[in-house]
Design an enzyme around this catalytic site. Structure first.
Site, PDB file in Angstrom:
ATOM      1  N   GLY A 136      -0.699   0.248   6.726  1.00 24.36           N
ATOM      2  CA  GLY A 136      -2.131  -0.069   6.809  1.00 24.36           C
ATOM      3  C   GLY A 136      -2.429  -1.523   6.517  1.00 24.36           C
ATOM      4  O   GLY A 136      -3.174  -2.175   7.253  1.00 24.36           O
TER       5      GLY A 136
ATOM      6  N   CYS B 291       0.871  -1.176   0.000  1.00 22.83           N
ATOM      7  CA  CYS B 291       0.000   0.000   0.000  1.00 22.83           C
ATOM      8  C   CYS B 291       0.902   1.218   0.000  1.00 22.83           C
ATOM      9  O   CYS B 291       2.114   1.096  -0.218  1.00 22.83           O
ATOM     10  CB  CYS B 291      -0.962  -0.004   1.184  1.00 22.83           C
ATOM     11  SG  CYS B 291      -0.190   0.176   2.810  1.00 22.83           S
TER      12      CYS B 291
END
Length: 297
Positions: A75, A70
């Protein structure tokens, strides 16, 4: 790590969000060049794709590893780690890849699409693939771990794997189930095999439990009632309307006031029931007649 051309003993499932998809694609090409089986689930929100990879690694940890990308790599790592037996690590350099494999036996690698070049990511990935659990790493100053530390690391993996699974088994997420914790149900004297605990008065709600094989003879109430099955399986015959309802976990049924109904329990069953007014119950047949009628169904 196996030599090029040799099939590895695990596959890698991979995915990314829009900020990490280009880097993920480069790493997928590299994995395929190493003859590693890859399953690419594609691109989605960071939390959705991380949950999918986490779920797959958690369900088959012996032969499946994960690769996520990501914007930051953080995350996807956070979400993947919500699944029992998943040890996801965000690595921005090869030293971190060494540490997470040596110390944590990481089985999911998370990389940053915004901070890491394809060349650096390949180096991180190769280090992660090649590093065995408990091997020398920057944290050990590239020396073998002392015996007491090695024993600690060996014992940490099964202990950590239990953490998420223990919580999922022991924690009630259902509000009704939480209300029932450590509460004794009182026997229903007029119906063998039944017990009940009043949770609230006006409107009245209760949890009712019946043993497998129990039968409620045909009866009616002066009130209508709603119920939701929490455990087990039962059938309700609404004799007034000539309808049958087969209910299992999660099923809802409303029975209007005055409707005559008979009930059969196939398993140990619990249900939540709510009604207005005081409890009453008027029988329209005896237990022997009810059992005979149920047998004919």
């Amino acid at each position: 790590m196996a030599e090029d051309g040799e099939r590895h003993g695990f596959k890698i499932v991979t995915g990314a969000d829009s900020f990490g998809c280009s880097l993920k694609d480069a790493l997928v090409s590299h994995l395929k060049s190493l003859n590693i089986e890859v399953e690419d689930v594609g691109t989605d929100s960071y939390y959705s794709v991380a949950a999918e990879i986490g779920r797959r690694v958690s369900s088959s940890p012996a032969d499946t590893r994960g690769l996520l990308a990501c914007g930051t790599g953080v995350g996807v790592s956070m979400i993947a780690n919500k699944f029992p037996g998943v040890f996801a690590a965000t690595c921005l350099n090869s030293g971190e890849a060494l540490n997470c494999r040596s110390i944590n036996n990481s089985n999911v690698l998370a990389v940053s699409g915004m901070s890491t070049s394809p060349e650096s990511a390949v180096e991180i990935l190769d280090t992660w693939l090649k590093t065995p659990f408990k091997s020398p790493c920057p944290a050990s100053q590239f020396k073998p771990w002392p015996q007491e530390i090695e024993s600690f690391l060996e014992n940490s993996i099964p202990e950590m794997s239990k953490i998420g699974s223990e919580n999922s088994k022991s924690t009630d997420s259902c509000s009704i189930c939480c209300l029932m914790k450590n509460r004794e149900l009182n026997p229903i004297d007029i119906i063998p095999g039944g017990s009940m605990k009043i949770l609230r008065e006006t409107p009245t709600s209760a949890v009712v439990r019946f043993e497998a094989g129990s039968v409620e003879p045909a009866h009616h109430h002066t009130f209508g009632h709603d119920l939701v099955v929490m455990k087990g399986k039962k059938s309700v015959w609404n004799l007034s309307k000539k309808e049958r309802f087969d209910l299992s976990v999660g099923d809802y049924l409303y029975t209007p006031a005055g409707d005559v109904h008979r009930v059969k329990y196939y398993e140990d069953t619990e249900f939540f029931i709510k009604w207005d007014g005081h409890w009453d119950m008027f029988f329209d047949e005896d237990l022997a007649t009810a059992k005979e009628a149920v047998e004919k169904e």
